[in-house]
Design a protein around this motif. Structure first.
Motif, mmCIF file in Angstrom:
data_model
loop_
_atom_site.group_PDB
_atom_site.id
_atom_site.type_symbol
_atom_site.label_atom_id
_atom_site.label_comp_id
_atom_site.label_asym_id
_atom_site.label_seq_id
_atom_site.Cartn_x
_atom_site.Cartn_y
_atom_site.Cartn_z
ATOM 1 N N ILE A 138 2.698 -13.407 -0.839
ATOM 2 C CA ILE A 138 1.969 -14.674 -0.914
ATOM 3 C C ILE A 138 0.538 -14.423 -1.387
ATOM 4 C CG2 ILE A 138 1.049 -16.604 0.434
ATOM 5 C CD1 ILE A 138 3.554 -16.427 2.192
ATOM 6 N N THR A 139 -0.213 -13.614 -0.672
ATOM 7 C CA THR A 139 -1.609 -13.356 -1.029
ATOM 8 C C THR A 139 -1.666 -12.163 -1.985
ATOM 9 O OG1 THR A 139 -2.013 -13.807 1.317
ATOM 10 C CG2 THR A 139 -3.907 -13.087 -0.018
ATOM 11 N N PRO A 140 -2.191 -12.351 -3.198
ATOM 12 C CA PRO A 140 -2.308 -11.182 -4.098
ATOM 13 C C PRO A 140 -3.186 -10.111 -3.442
ATOM 14 C CG PRO A 140 -2.764 -13.230 -5.263
ATOM 15 C CD PRO A 140 -2.686 -13.574 -3.805
ATOM 16 N N THR A 141 -2.744 -8.862 -3.471
ATOM 17 C CA THR A 141 -3.507 -7.807 -2.802
ATOM 18 C C THR A 141 -4.605 -7.279 -3.715
ATOM 19 O OG1 THR A 141 -1.958 -6.133 -3.543
ATOM 20 C CG2 THR A 141 -1.568 -7.077 -1.368
ATOM 21 N N LYS A 142 -5.580 -6.620 -3.102
ATOM 22 C CA LYS A 142 -6.666 -5.993 -3.848
ATOM 23 C C LYS A 142 -7.055 -4.760 -3.036
ATOM 24 C CE LYS A 142 -11.368 -7.073 -5.446
ATOM 25 N NZ LYS A 142 -12.390 -8.111 -5.628
ATOM 26 N N PRO A 143 -6.929 -3.554 -3.630
ATOM 27 C CA PRO A 143 -7.190 -2.343 -2.856
ATOM 28 C C PRO A 143 -8.536 -2.383 -2.149
ATOM 29 C CG PRO A 143 -6.416 -1.780 -5.046
ATOM 30 C CD PRO A 143 -6.571 -3.269 -5.020
ATOM 31 N N THR A 144 -8.529 -1.924 -0.905
ATOM 32 C CA THR A 144 -9.696 -1.851 -0.009
ATOM 33 C C THR A 144 -10.143 -3.212 0.555
ATOM 34 O OG1 THR A 144 -11.574 -2.018 -1.539
ATOM 35 C CG2 THR A 144 -10.580 0.174 -1.314
ATOM 36 N N TYR A 145 -9.475 -4.277 0.157
ATOM 37 C CA TYR A 145 -9.815 -5.599 0.707
ATOM 38 C C TYR A 145 -8.740 -6.051 1.701
ATOM 39 C CZ TYR A 145 -13.685 -6.414 -2.485
ATOM 40 O OH TYR A 145 -14.882 -6.330 -3.139
ATOM 41 N N ALA A 146 -9.178 -6.471 2.883
ATOM 42 C CA ALA A 146 -8.222 -7.040 3.836
ATOM 43 C C ALA A 146 -7.886 -8.484 3.433
ATOM 44 C CB ALA A 146 -8.787 -6.977 5.248
ATOM 45 N N THR A 147 -8.535 -8.956 2.430
ATOM 46 C CA THR A 147 -8.343 -10.283 1.791
ATOM 47 C C THR A 147 -8.695 -11.474 2.691
ATOM 48 O OG1 THR A 147 -5.960 -10.696 2.124
ATOM 49 C CG2 THR A 147 -6.573 -9.280 0.266
ATOM 50 N N LEU A 148 -7.718 -12.339 2.996
ATOM 51 C CA LEU A 148 -8.052 -13.647 3.584
ATOM 52 C C LEU A 148 -7.770 -13.721 5.083
ATOM 53 C CD1 LEU A 148 -6.501 -15.896 0.775
ATOM 54 C CD2 LEU A 148 -8.925 -15.361 1.131
ATOM 55 N N PRO A 149 -8.566 -14.538 5.770
ATOM 56 C CA PRO A 149 -8.311 -14.708 7.207
ATOM 57 C C PRO A 149 -6.990 -15.435 7.453
ATOM 58 C CG PRO A 149 -9.979 -16.269 6.448
ATOM 59 C CD PRO A 149 -9.698 -15.342 5.294
ATOM 60 N N LEU A 150 -6.363 -15.136 8.568
ATOM 61 C CA LEU A 150 -5.161 -15.872 8.947
ATOM 62 C C LEU A 150 -5.560 -17.290 9.343
ATOM 63 C CD1 LEU A 150 -2.584 -13.794 10.780
ATOM 64 C CD2 LEU A 150 -3.503 -13.597 8.518
ATOM 65 N N PRO A 151 -4.625 -18.228 9.290
ATOM 66 C CA PRO A 151 -4.940 -19.561 9.787
ATOM 67 C C PRO A 151 -5.483 -19.460 11.210
ATOM 68 C CG PRO A 151 -2.826 -19.579 8.690
ATOM 69 C CD PRO A 151 -3.268 -18.137 8.751
ATOM 70 N N GLY A 152 -6.491 -20.240 11.492
ATOM 71 C CA GLY A 152 -7.073 -20.224 12.838
ATOM 72 C C GLY A 152 -8.266 -19.293 12.953
ATOM 73 N N ILE A 153 -8.473 -18.435 11.961
ATOM 74 C CA ILE A 153 -9.556 -17.461 12.041
ATOM 75 C C ILE A 153 -10.688 -17.873 11.105
ATOM 76 C CG2 ILE A 153 -10.161 -15.013 11.780
ATOM 77 C CD1 ILE A 153 -8.046 -15.810 14.021
ATOM 78 N N GLN A 154 -11.882 -18.060 11.679
ATOM 79 C CA GLN A 154 -13.011 -18.525 10.882
ATOM 80 C C GLN A 154 -14.113 -17.462 10.829
ATOM 81 O OE1 GLN A 154 -14.240 -22.598 11.644
ATOM 82 N NE2 GLN A 154 -12.354 -23.003 12.756
ATOM 83 N N PRO A 155 -14.010 -16.519 9.885
ATOM 84 C CA PRO A 155 -15.012 -15.456 9.802
ATOM 85 C C PRO A 155 -16.303 -15.961 9.165
ATOM 86 C CG PRO A 155 -13.092 -15.004 8.381
ATOM 87 C CD PRO A 155 -12.981 -16.407 8.845
ATOM 88 N N VAL A 156 -17.413 -15.354 9.576
ATOM 89 C CA VAL A 156 -18.694 -15.592 8.898
ATOM 90 C C VAL A 156 -19.425 -14.256 8.818
ATOM 91 C CG1 VAL A 156 -19.295 -17.991 9.334
ATOM 92 C CG2 VAL A 156 -19.610 -16.334 11.158
#
Ligand code: WTA
Length: 636
Positions: A415-433
């Motif tokens: 689903i989420t395109p990967t990118k080496p060394t990146y954890a990419t996107l937060p899961l639903p419910g998770i609001q990082p800043v």
């Protein structure tokens, strides 16, 4: 729409949006539709991020083990719940079905009750990676006892301090543990620990290595005869959503380890939801996480997450290098593993070995690869992708912590395109800043800031056992109103997160969190040592290794530095465990200090890394001349 299983990028964004706009509806629907409750909640969430008072599914009643096992029995009774792969490949693997697991957990639960363990009592579990470890956790949770698993690599004094901190009434251990070609005297370590633990009334011992052990009359018993005599059914305890499920100790940047407390319902909902989505688990898949159940990864993604989803999960007793470096690939091939979850340090170690180890095995069963515990460097990512994933199995780089209960930022496979060394996107419910030093939110891309989470999620730890103030101080004070992770991170132009590493005095060595303060405390107890400062430095295989700068009281009888180095490491081993040993020890005549007496670790970190380019502002140092001495005598 079923938010429990996200099927494509569009539904990810839809779920994410809903989780931010209507968090209570989002989690309420997931909790309602996917679990068995004795009683539903009055309110989904009640929280105060200043006082760190967070409650999920308020007044809901549930038992997590009923959800892990009992409710699957009709449909999946004969499905394998646990595959046990022993340390020695010549010993037969075991396949434990859900029905068998149910019986084993019930028997163990009855034994615990017979021994006087009640709801709310703490039980310390110090076991190797054998089925009894998972069974013990589940038996505790079934009767409402709070388990406190201590990784079976920790020393007697580390075990003792954890037992005393949470006043455990019982210890479950084994005669010994196999680890590669070694065996470890676990019972002996427990005996030594218990000399200092008055709270422990009984010790149950699993037979694993058949070694002779001392059994203390009136305290110690072999577990098997008790299990054989116990009833094979057990009525699970009705637990409140916020009753503690377990305590798990994690290193702090200062002082003694923190007993992170996870509670029942939120942890259940969060680990089940994340497992389902992050590993893209399908009904007949075989899933293997190589972590030890002594760490949070094992709690959430060997035991609870997989079993909550009715999955088949592997418990592996061995190590990647025994009998040789093909062991992981051998196990994948043998059990036809579909999801494989391991740590960058293992990948780096195996990537150094001959490629034929991996190439000689059929890894075509693999569908999804996972990484956890530390940042995965680009080289390791590509090796994992090319040789293990054959460029067809997505790598999910999962960022999370003991404190978060479950995975927080990670790509969803396919689903989420990967990118080496990146954890990419937060899961639903998770609001990082990302926050800057002035406590402002960073809006720009590619700027490193302190990673915080600004809204509660169900899996967040609720407190530190016996010390709520420390919980507030450590996680909720640096950026008031937000949970501070202790990690640095940056964001790219599409919103992907890259974790850059710890911003506090915790060093991640081979994927293990090590607080430098407890190691310094241990070293300082050595009679020759006056003072010490430990910092991390980059290491090819371990990710980071430890460098110690040490000043001595009197040189006299400790003139032999090689011997002293050895002694200090032995001292650390016996106080904390072998994982905390120092790779480099430099004896110095003084440590760089500020006028207020604080050690300037920033400078020591740079010296340890071999980066002499810019020490920053040294004008506040009391003893600036020491920097040159330390630099000149640096150990390469
Ligand atoms: C680090 C382990 C980068 C991080 C689950 C975190 C990571 C600490 C990753 C928690 C990752 C874990 N990328 N860093 N994918 N996963 N970390 O409590 O510094 O043992 O704060 O939990 O490991 O370690 P813990």
């Amino acid at each position: 729409m079923n938010y429990y299983k996200i099927s494509n990028l569009e539904s990810y964004f839809k779920a994410y949006k809903k989780s931010v706009k209507e968090p209570e509806n989002f989690w309420g629907e997931i909790a309602d539709e996917n679990f068995t409750w004795y009683q539903k909640w009055d309110k989904v969430l009640d929280y105060d991020m200043i006082n760190a008072d967070i409650k999920w599914f308020v007044n809901g009643k549930v038992n997590i083990v009923k959800n892990c096992i009992d409710r699957h029995l009709n449909k999946r009774g004969n499905k394998t719940a646990i595959i046990f792969e022993p340390n020695n490949p010549d010993e037969a693997a075991q396949h434990i079905t859900y029905l068998e697991l149910h019986e084993r957990v019930c028997r163990m639960a009855n034994v615990l009750k017979d021994k006087g363990i009640k709801k709310g009592d703490r039980v310390c579990i110090y076991l190797p990676m054998i089925p009894e470890l998972a069974v013990s956790l589940l038996a505790c949770a079934r009767i409402g006892a709070i388990h406190s698993v201590v990784f079976a690599g920790f020393s007697a004094s580390a075990v003792a301090s954890r037992i005393t901190d949470s006043e455990c009434k019982m210890v479950i251990t084994s005669d010994g543990a196999y680890r590669g070609n070694k065996s470890i005297d676990l019972k002996g370590i427990v005996d030594e620990a218990l000399e200092k633990c008055p709270s422990v009334e009984s010790v149950l011992v699993v037979k694993r290595t058949n070694t002779d052990v001392r059994m203390k009359e009136g305290r110690d018993q072999w577990i098997q005869p008790l299990l054989d005599a116990a009833a094979k059914d057990n009525v699970a305890e009705i637990m409140d959503a916020e009753d503690p499920l377990f305590i798990l100790y994690t290193s702090g940047s200062t002082g003694k380890p923190k007993g992170m407390v996870h509670t029942t319902a939120g942890y259940m909902v969060y680990t089940a939801f994340t497992f389902k989505n992050i590993f893209n688990y399908k009904e007949h898949d075989i899933y293997w996480c190589t972590a030890d159940i002594g760490w949070i990864t094992g709690h959430s993604y060997i035991v609870y997450g997989p079993l909550l989803n009715g999955a088949t999960t592997v418990i592996f007793e061995g190590v990647p290098s025994y009998p040789d470096f093909s062991r992981f690939w051998d196990v994948i091939d043998k059990h036809k593993i579909n999801q494989f979850y391991t740590a960058p340090t293992a990948i780096r170690a195996l990537a150094k070995e001959n490629l034929s180890y991996v190439e000689n095995h059929d890894l075509s069963s693999i569908k999804v690869l996972g990484s956890v515990g530390e940042p995965i460097n680009e080289e390791a990512w590509h090796w994992y992708n090319n040789h293990v994933g054959r460029k067809t199995s997505p790598i999910t780089d999962t960022w999370w912590q003991t404190e978060t209960g479950g995975i927080m930022i990670a790509p969803l496979p396919f689903i989420t395109p990967t990118k080496p060394t990146y954890a990419t996107l937060p899961l639903p419910g998770i609001q990082p800043v990302l926050m800057d030093d002035r406590r402002n939110e960073i809006e720009d891309n590619q700027v490193v800031g302190s990673l915080c989470i600004k809204y509660p999620w169900p899996g967040i730890a609720r407190t530190i056992w016996g010390d709520h103030q420390r919980f507030i101080d450590t996680y909720f004070s640096a950026f008031p109103g937000k949970y501070f992770t202790g990690d640095g991170a940056l964001r790219d132009e599409v919103g992907y997160y890259r974790i850059t590493g710890r911003v506090d005095d915790v060093v991640i060595v081979s994927g293990h969190n090590l607080g430098t303060a407890p190691i310094e405390d241990a070293i300082n107890e050595h009679p020759a040592v006056a003072e010490s400062a430990i910092v991390g430095f980059p290491h090819d295989v371990k990710g980071n290794a430890l460098y110690g700068f040490i000043t001595l009281k009197e040189v006299g009888e400790y003139r032999d530095r090689a011997n002293l180095t050895k002694e200090i490491n032995e001292h650390i081993s016996s106080h904390i465990g072998p994982i905390a040993k120092l790779d480099k020890i430099q004896f110095v005549s003084g440590l760089p200090k500020t006028r207020s007496g604080k050690i300037m670790r920033r400078i020591l970190r740079k010296i340890a890394e071999g980066d002499f380019s810019n020490f920053g502002d040294t004008s506040t140092l009391l003893n600036p001349e020491i920097v040159d001495e330390i630099k000149n005598e640096r150990i390469d």
